[in-house]
Design an enzyme around this catalytic site. Structure first.
Site, short mmCIF file in Angstrom:
data_model
loop_
_atom_site.label_atom_id
_atom_site.label_comp_id
_atom_site.label_asym_id
_atom_site.label_seq_id
_atom_site.Cartn_x
_atom_site.Cartn_y
_atom_site.Cartn_z
N HIS A 32 0.85 -1.21 0.00
CA HIS A 32 0.00 0.00 0.00
C HIS A 32 0.88 1.25 0.00
O HIS A 32 0.62 2.20 -0.73
CB HIS A 32 -0.88 0.05 1.26
CG HIS A 32 -1.91 -1.02 1.38
ND1 HIS A 32 -2.07 -1.78 2.52
CD2 HIS A 32 -2.87 -1.45 0.52
CE1 HIS A 32 -3.08 -2.63 2.36
NE2 HIS A 32 -3.58 -2.45 1.15
N ARG A 105 -1.97 -5.95 -7.87
CA ARG A 105 -0.78 -6.74 -7.59
C ARG A 105 -0.55 -7.81 -8.65
O ARG A 105 0.56 -8.04 -9.08
CB ARG A 105 -0.90 -7.43 -6.23
CG ARG A 105 -0.81 -6.49 -5.06
CD ARG A 105 -1.28 -7.15 -3.81
NE ARG A 105 -2.68 -7.60 -3.96
CZ ARG A 105 -3.41 -8.08 -2.99
NH1 ARG A 105 -2.90 -8.23 -1.80
NH2 ARG A 105 -4.66 -8.45 -3.19
N SER A 143 -2.85 -7.59 3.41
CA SER A 143 -3.12 -7.33 4.83
C SER A 143 -3.53 -8.62 5.52
O SER A 143 -3.18 -8.88 6.68
CB SER A 143 -4.24 -6.31 4.97
OG SER A 143 -3.88 -5.10 4.38
#
Ligand code: PNS
Length: 178
Positions: A32, A105, A143
């Site tokens: 991020h 990604r 995450s």
């Protein structure tokens, strides 16, 4: 950036200066952060918008997530952090922004992101979604994985900022998230 540009089906609109980077950020990862740094180089102002949704399932509350991002981006003067709720396209308008940044990604992200971008466009045609790719070495990072590894006592210090690592350690009641 100066002047005005043409948006299909509408009048001339001001140039994109402010972009919104929305997400759950539970917690912020180095992937991020890489996207934030790239966006900060391209735009006058970047607002990292922490979604309040999913609060119950999240490890960190929205205010905690916001604080971690603020601390991790303190060196970026054109980056601010906010919490939003409700429709993203409405928040984008409230901020007088015209574009949303999302990180891509890998190909596996594409379907979800494509669906969300086109749905947002159908809700508000003036809101554009721009995709930015984080550094390739972060392409496996999420995450969710960071939380899982930290919860099981693994070392996540290579994947998050020192501020996030510390917050994880505090939250998970460890002497250090290693
Ligand atoms: O980091 P995430 O969980 O992939 O972020 C998803 C997020 C918060 C950007 C998305 O769920 C969102 O925009 N939520 C706000 C509500 C909304 O506008 N939903 C319609 C999206 S098409």
């Amino acid at each position: 950036m100066s002047g005005f540009f043409f948006s299909p089906g509408s009048a001339m609109v001001p140039p994109v200066r402010t972009v919104i980077y929305p997400g759950s950020f539970d917690p912020l990862t180095n992937g991020h952060l890489d996207v934030i740094q790239r966006a900060a180089r391209l735009f006058d102002s970047v607002i990292v918008a922490v979604a309040r949704k999913g609060e119950k399932q999240a490890l960190f509350g929205p205010a905690e997530r916001k604080t971690m991002i603020e601390h991790s981006t303190a060196n970026l003067s054109n980056v601010s952090v906010d919490i939003f709720e409700g429709l993203l396209v409405e928040y984008v308008e409230q901020q007088s922004a015209h574009a949303v940044i999302r990180g891509l990604r890998a190909l596996s992200d594409f379907e979800y992101e494509f669906q969300m971008a086109l749905m947002n466009r159908s809700l508000n045609d003036k809101v554009e979604t721009l995709f930015m790719m984080p550094r390739a070495s972060y392409s496996f990072l999420s995450s969710q994985l960071v939380k899982e590894i930290a919860t099981l006592g693994g070392d996540v210090s290579a994947f998050v900022t020192p501020e996030v690592n510390e917050a994880l350690a505090g939250k998970l009641g460890q002497a250090g998230a290693n």
